[in-house]
Design a protein around this motif. Structure first.
Motif, short mmCIF file in Angstrom:
data_model
loop_
_atom_site.label_atom_id
_atom_site.label_comp_id
_atom_site.label_asym_id
_atom_site.label_seq_id
_atom_site.Cartn_x
_atom_site.Cartn_y
_atom_site.Cartn_z
N ALA A 121 0.87 -1.18 0.00
CA ALA A 121 0.00 0.00 0.00
C ALA A 121 0.91 1.23 0.00
N PHE A 122 0.32 2.38 -0.24
CA PHE A 122 1.09 3.60 -0.41
C PHE A 122 0.65 4.61 0.64
N GLY A 123 1.59 5.08 1.46
CA GLY A 123 1.22 5.97 2.56
C GLY A 123 1.85 7.35 2.43
N LEU A 124 1.05 8.29 1.97
CA LEU A 124 1.50 9.68 1.89
C LEU A 124 0.62 10.58 2.76
N THR A 125 -0.70 10.47 2.56
CA THR A 125 -1.65 11.42 3.17
C THR A 125 -1.69 11.31 4.70
N GLU A 126 -1.81 12.47 5.33
CA GLU A 126 -1.90 12.54 6.79
C GLU A 126 -3.09 13.42 7.17
N GLY A 130 -2.79 16.78 2.75
CA GLY A 130 -3.30 16.02 1.61
C GLY A 130 -2.69 16.55 0.33
N SER A 131 -3.39 17.52 -0.29
CA SER A 131 -2.88 18.11 -1.53
C SER A 131 -1.49 18.71 -1.33
N ASP A 132 -1.31 19.35 -0.21
CA ASP A 132 -0.03 20.01 0.07
C ASP A 132 0.90 19.02 0.75
N HIS A 154 -3.29 8.57 7.00
CA HIS A 154 -4.69 8.12 7.02
C HIS A 154 -5.24 7.94 5.62
N TRP A 155 -6.36 7.20 5.57
CA TRP A 155 -7.10 6.89 4.33
C TRP A 155 -6.26 6.06 3.38
N ILE A 156 -5.48 5.13 3.88
CA ILE A 156 -4.56 4.38 3.03
C ILE A 156 -5.25 3.15 2.44
N SER A 157 -5.39 3.18 1.12
CA SER A 157 -6.12 2.12 0.41
C SER A 157 -5.36 0.79 0.51
N GLY A 158 -6.10 -0.22 0.87
CA GLY A 158 -5.50 -1.56 0.96
C GLY A 158 -4.59 -1.73 2.15
N PRO A 207 -10.76 -1.65 1.74
CA PRO A 207 -10.83 -0.75 2.89
C PRO A 207 -9.67 0.26 2.90
N THR A 208 -9.91 1.42 3.47
CA THR A 208 -8.84 2.38 3.74
C THR A 208 -8.67 2.45 5.26
N CYS A 209 -7.46 2.77 5.68
CA CYS A 209 -7.22 2.76 7.14
C CYS A 209 -6.09 3.71 7.51
N ARG A 359 -17.11 9.03 -7.46
CA ARG A 359 -16.83 10.25 -6.70
C ARG A 359 -15.44 10.24 -6.07
N GLN A 360 -14.92 9.02 -5.86
CA GLN A 360 -13.57 8.92 -5.27
C GLN A 360 -12.51 9.42 -6.25
N LEU A 361 -12.79 9.20 -7.53
CA LEU A 361 -11.71 9.32 -8.53
C LEU A 361 -11.22 10.74 -8.76
N VAL A 364 -8.69 11.25 -5.31
CA VAL A 364 -7.45 10.52 -4.99
C VAL A 364 -6.32 10.84 -5.96
N GLU A 365 -5.11 10.62 -5.45
CA GLU A 365 -3.88 10.85 -6.22
C GLU A 365 -3.84 12.22 -6.89
N GLY A 366 -4.21 13.19 -6.12
CA GLY A 366 -4.26 14.57 -6.62
C GLY A 366 -5.68 14.89 -7.07
N SER A 368 -8.91 17.03 -8.68
CA SER A 368 -9.04 17.67 -10.00
C SER A 368 -8.42 19.06 -9.99
N GLN A 369 -8.53 19.74 -8.84
CA GLN A 369 -7.94 21.08 -8.75
C GLN A 369 -6.41 21.00 -8.83
N VAL A 370 -5.85 20.04 -8.14
CA VAL A 370 -4.39 19.87 -8.17
C VAL A 370 -3.92 19.50 -9.59
N ARG A 372 -5.27 20.46 -12.28
CA ARG A 372 -5.32 21.71 -13.07
C ARG A 372 -4.14 22.62 -12.75
N LEU A 373 -3.71 22.60 -11.49
CA LEU A 373 -2.52 23.39 -11.13
C LEU A 373 -1.31 22.89 -11.91
N ILE A 374 -1.18 21.57 -12.00
CA ILE A 374 -0.03 20.97 -12.72
C ILE A 374 -0.12 21.32 -14.20
#
Ligand code: FAD
Length: 387
Positions: A121-126, A130-132, A154-158, A207-209, A359-361, A364-366, A368-370, A372-374
């Protein structure tokens, strides 16, 4: 660009389609209702080699690349988004490892994932970042030949079923993005534990955890790349997976609108099937235009990553695909609910599930606003070369 699929890619698509229709579709509603992780479906993916699509043959994969994985994810997302996420996680948890890891890390975690021996699993968000992502607070302090990690993701998929976690932490806390290091944390690491599982709107089958690090003792050998230079690897990881999120969006949109079209052919109002009403036809055509555009954007983004381009200069290609296809999924699912009328709102039909999952898509992983920033940054820097 030539989008003709190779025989191998076509075979992957057909195999994934058959598994999706025969094994996953009959289970999708129950997975949504129970929130149970479908271990048997993971085992089916393993049996048919779908966990190794994105890995080179020398690391136990099939060498089908991001496009091969994207095609499989699209097919699976047509019937169920959680199972599509299970496939996506094979890349999200290993992309940085395959790019910047040691040979030993590639064998243990990359090849291990391809062969279904371990899952990550991939753990970045706290909670505070999130975005920042430069604001993460999980810190890693050197302790001999180990690092002590402290913090909460938090919210770590799988996360509940993972054997290892690709985790971003700060080794120089005040240095912003220059103080990042990527670690591999094994599940049995002393001082690490899986925290609470979340209640969420959709994608219930994965699940996310929370991940909790309390001076977790991680060997220095588990650093991916170099100390303090992890931000670039982190961005590579996110960028290279965006086409696969796009593939989830594409498949979700196709699955939702196909259901609505089939329904519209049989539901009659005012003496004819509703598909004969122009208002319904316009809604379907609007979604069809977006789906076909999303398909090319998604496949092109997959091929861009397969050509070795998941860097800042190509980031807009990946972000455009991710934002467009995920927003297409939301629009398609919303339209499908509308076409089914009251039935669209009822749980007797799957379109409300597609709606919640879609709605999740865009988050996650940035978000839609992020994205657009990129995109806007690369436009501003003339990377798109429109002159
Ligand atoms: C179901 C689910 C699964 C997830 N799985 C994982 C996972 O496996 N691993 C992981 O690390 N994370 C995971 N996440 C976290 C996800 O990546 C974050 O939710 C996402 O990055 C956004 O962060 P945030 O939710 O904190 O929103 P915030 O960053 O708080 O943003 C809130 C709002 O502000 C907007 N915003 C923020 N900054 C700007 C700006 N500069 N300009 C304009 N608008 C802005 C955002 O677009 C958003 O609309 C998951 C999330 C969900 C919901």
């Amino acid at each position: 660009m030539d989008f003709q699929l190779t025989d191998e890619h076509e075979l992957i698509r057909q195999t994934a389609r058959r598994i999706a229709r025969e094994v996953i579709a009959p289970r999708a509603a129950a997975l949504d209702e129970t929130g149970e992780y479908p271990e048997d479906i993971y085992q089916t993916f393993k049996e048919y080699g779908l966990l190794g699509l994105n890995f080179p043959e020398e690391y136990g994969g099939s060498g089908a690349g991001t496009l091969g994985l994207g095609l499989a994810v699209e097919e699976v997302a047509k019937v169920d988004n959680s199972c599509a996420l299970m496939l996506l996680l094979t890349k999200l948890s290993t992309s940085a490892i395959m790019r910047g890891g040691t040979e030993e890390q590639k064998r243990k975690y990359g090849q291990g994932t391809a062969l279904g021996e371990v899952r990550g699993a991939f753990g970045l968000t706290e909670p505070g970042a999130g975005s920042d992502s430069a604001q993460i607070r999980t810190k890693a302090v050197k302790d001999g030949d180990h690092y002590r990690l402290t913090g909460t993701k938090h919210w770590i998929s799988g996360g509940t079923v993972a054997d290892f976690y690709l985790v971003a932490a700060k080794t120089t806390p005040d240095a912003g993005s220059k103080g990042f290091t990527m670690f591999i944390v094994d599940r049995d690491t002393p001082g690490f534990r899986v925290g609470k599982t979340d209640r969420k709107m959709g994608v219930h089958g994965v699940p996310t955890c929370e991940l909790i690090f309390d001076e977790a003792k991680v060997p220095a050998a588990n650093i991916v790349g170099e100390v303090d230079k992890g931000f670039k690897l982190l961005m590579w990881n996110l960028n290279s997976v965006r086409p696969i999120v796009a593939a989830r969006g594409l498949g979700t949109a196709e699955g939702a609108i196909q259901y609505a079209v089939d329904y519209a052919k049989t539901r009659e109002t005012f003496g004819e099937p509703i598909i004969k009403h122009q208002a319904i036809q316009m809604m379907i055509a609007d979604v069809a235009m977006r789906i076909e555009a999303a398909r090319w954007l998604t496949y092109n983004a997959c091929l861009t990553v397969d050509a070795g381009h998941a860097d800042k200069e190509h980031a807009h290609i990946l972000s455009i695909a991710k934002a467009f296809a995920s927003e297409t999924a939301v629009q398609a699912a919303d339209t499908a609910v509308q076409i089914l009328g009251g039935n669209g709102y009822m749980m007797d039909h799957p379109v409300e599930r597609y709606y919640r999952d879609a709605r999740q898509l865009t988050i996650v992983e940035g978000t839609s606003q992020v994205q657009r920033l990129i995109i806007a940054r690369n436009v501003e820097e003339d990377v798109l070369n429109w002159r």
